[in-house]
Design a protein around this motif. Structure first.
Motif, short mmCIF file in Angstrom:
data_model
loop_
_atom_site.label_atom_id
_atom_site.label_comp_id
_atom_site.label_asym_id
_atom_site.label_seq_id
_atom_site.Cartn_x
_atom_site.Cartn_y
_atom_site.Cartn_z
N ALA A 60 0.86 -1.20 0.00
CA ALA A 60 0.00 0.00 0.00
C ALA A 60 0.88 1.24 0.00
CB ALA A 60 -0.90 0.00 1.24
N PRO A 61 0.43 2.30 -0.67
CA PRO A 61 1.24 3.52 -0.67
C PRO A 61 1.32 4.11 0.73
CG PRO A 61 -0.93 3.92 -1.63
CD PRO A 61 -0.82 2.44 -1.40
N VAL A 62 2.47 4.66 1.04
CA VAL A 62 2.65 5.30 2.35
C VAL A 62 2.01 6.68 2.28
CG1 VAL A 62 4.35 6.15 4.01
CG2 VAL A 62 4.80 4.06 2.70
N PRO A 63 1.06 6.99 3.20
CA PRO A 63 0.43 8.30 3.12
C PRO A 63 1.43 9.42 3.38
CG PRO A 63 -0.30 7.11 5.08
CD PRO A 63 0.55 6.17 4.29
N ASP A 64 1.28 10.52 2.67
CA ASP A 64 2.11 11.70 2.88
C ASP A 64 1.87 12.19 4.31
OD1 ASP A 64 2.99 14.36 3.07
OD2 ASP A 64 2.61 14.74 0.96
N PRO A 65 2.92 12.34 5.12
CA PRO A 65 2.70 12.75 6.52
C PRO A 65 2.08 14.13 6.64
CG PRO A 65 5.04 12.85 5.96
CD PRO A 65 4.34 12.18 4.80
N LEU A 66 2.13 14.92 5.56
CA LEU A 66 1.58 16.27 5.63
C LEU A 66 0.10 16.30 5.25
CD1 LEU A 66 4.58 18.17 4.00
CD2 LEU A 66 4.04 17.90 6.43
N THR A 67 -0.43 15.18 4.74
CA THR A 67 -1.85 15.18 4.39
C THR A 67 -2.68 14.76 5.61
OG1 THR A 67 -1.85 12.89 3.60
CG2 THR A 67 -1.41 14.62 1.96
N ARG A 68 -3.94 15.15 5.59
CA ARG A 68 -4.86 14.76 6.65
C ARG A 68 -6.16 14.28 6.03
NH1 ARG A 68 -6.31 19.67 10.19
NH2 ARG A 68 -5.79 21.25 8.66
N PRO A 69 -6.89 13.48 6.76
CA PRO A 69 -8.21 13.11 6.25
C PRO A 69 -9.15 14.31 6.29
CG PRO A 69 -7.86 12.18 8.44
CD PRO A 69 -6.58 12.85 8.05
N ALA A 70 -10.14 14.27 5.42
CA ALA A 70 -11.17 15.31 5.40
C ALA A 70 -12.54 14.67 5.60
CB ALA A 70 -11.14 16.08 4.09
N LEU A 71 -13.37 15.36 6.37
CA LEU A 71 -14.78 15.02 6.48
C LEU A 71 -15.52 15.96 5.53
CD1 LEU A 71 -17.13 13.52 7.89
CD2 LEU A 71 -17.22 15.45 9.50
N PHE A 72 -16.09 15.38 4.47
CA PHE A 72 -16.89 16.15 3.53
C PHE A 72 -18.35 16.05 3.96
CE2 PHE A 72 -13.15 15.04 1.00
CZ PHE A 72 -12.88 16.24 0.34
N LEU A 73 -19.01 17.18 4.04
CA LEU A 73 -20.39 17.19 4.50
C LEU A 73 -21.29 17.90 3.48
CD1 LEU A 73 -19.64 18.32 8.15
CD2 LEU A 73 -20.53 16.07 7.49
N ASP A 74 -22.37 17.23 3.12
CA ASP A 74 -23.43 17.95 2.44
C ASP A 74 -24.00 18.92 3.48
OD1 ASP A 74 -25.52 18.52 0.51
OD2 ASP A 74 -26.83 17.30 1.78
N ARG A 75 -24.68 19.98 3.04
CA ARG A 75 -25.19 20.94 4.01
C ARG A 75 -26.65 20.64 4.39
NH1 ARG A 75 -26.31 27.14 2.70
NH2 ARG A 75 -28.42 26.31 2.67
N ASP A 76 -27.57 20.91 3.47
CA ASP A 76 -28.99 20.77 3.78
C ASP A 76 -29.36 19.30 3.96
OD1 ASP A 76 -29.44 23.60 3.50
OD2 ASP A 76 -29.33 23.31 1.33
N GLY A 77 -29.88 18.96 5.14
CA GLY A 77 -30.23 17.58 5.45
C GLY A 77 -29.15 16.85 6.22
N VAL A 78 -27.94 17.43 6.31
CA VAL A 78 -26.86 16.82 7.08
C VAL A 78 -26.44 17.75 8.22
CG1 VAL A 78 -24.48 15.93 7.01
CG2 VAL A 78 -26.07 15.41 5.15
N LEU A 79 -26.12 19.00 7.89
CA LEU A 79 -25.77 19.98 8.93
C LEU A 79 -27.00 20.71 9.44
CD1 LEU A 79 -22.45 21.49 7.58
CD2 LEU A 79 -22.76 20.07 9.62
#
Length: 175
Positions: A1-20
């Motif tokens: 498996a590729p080694v993740p770039d230590p400078l990257t981070r996961p992102a939480l993507f959120l729809d707005r209406d109906g989720v937030l």
């Protein structure tokens, strides 16, 4: 498996209406805005865990002429101020005002690349931010949200209402 770039981070993507916030149809005024239970707490939890939190929202109400982009930005600023009270923060908002039937010509497009189910907003965020796509997650309330995530290579979960944080805990998706 590729080694993740230590400078990257996961992102939480959120729809707005109906989720937030409750989807009341073309919400653009703060007085009409109601947070989904657990939404603010969810954002704060992902912030604390070091994730980026990014909203990706179709806003055809702009293209339909129901409200302006300035009014939408003002609502997003109110959301940020309110989130700050709960210790939370959204790192970026991406919106897709284009729509095939938009009466406003500037917003009319037969198949807008940003409008979900197209993945344009997510792909733009992946360019703009140091995101670890494999570790990221999108939460949406419609099949079009999940399709956009799939096409951008992001795992996704369908939220069907209730308490957002409780849903994520039950699905073992909290950081």
């Amino acid at each position: 498996a590729p080694v993740p770039d230590p400078l990257t981070r996961p992102a939480l993507f959120l729809d707005r209406d109906g989720v937030l916030n409750e989807d009341r149809g073309y919400v653009y005024r703060w007085e009409d805005f109601r947070w989904i239970p657990g939404a603010r707490e969810t954002v704060a939890a992902f912030n604390r865990a070091g994730w980026l939190v990014i909203v990706v929202t179709n806003q055809s109400g702009v293209g339909r002429g129901y409200y302006s982009e300035d009014e939408m930005h003002a609502l997003h600023a109110q959301m940020q101020a309110d989130l700050a009270q709960a210790g939370g923060r959204i790192d970026a908002f991406y919106h897709a005002p284009q729509h095939p039937e938009a009466p406003v010509e500037a917003y009319r497009h037969p198949d807008p690349p940003l409008r979900k189910p197209n993945p344009g907003m997510i792909l733009q965020a992946l360019q703009d931010w140091p995101i670890d796509a494999e570790a990221s997650l999108l939460i949406g309330d419609k099949p079009s949200d999940l399709e956009a995530a799939l096409r951008a290579g992001i795992r996704a979960a369908l939220f069907e209402g209730g308490d957002l944080k409780a849903f994520l805990a039950k699905e073992d998706l909290l950081p």
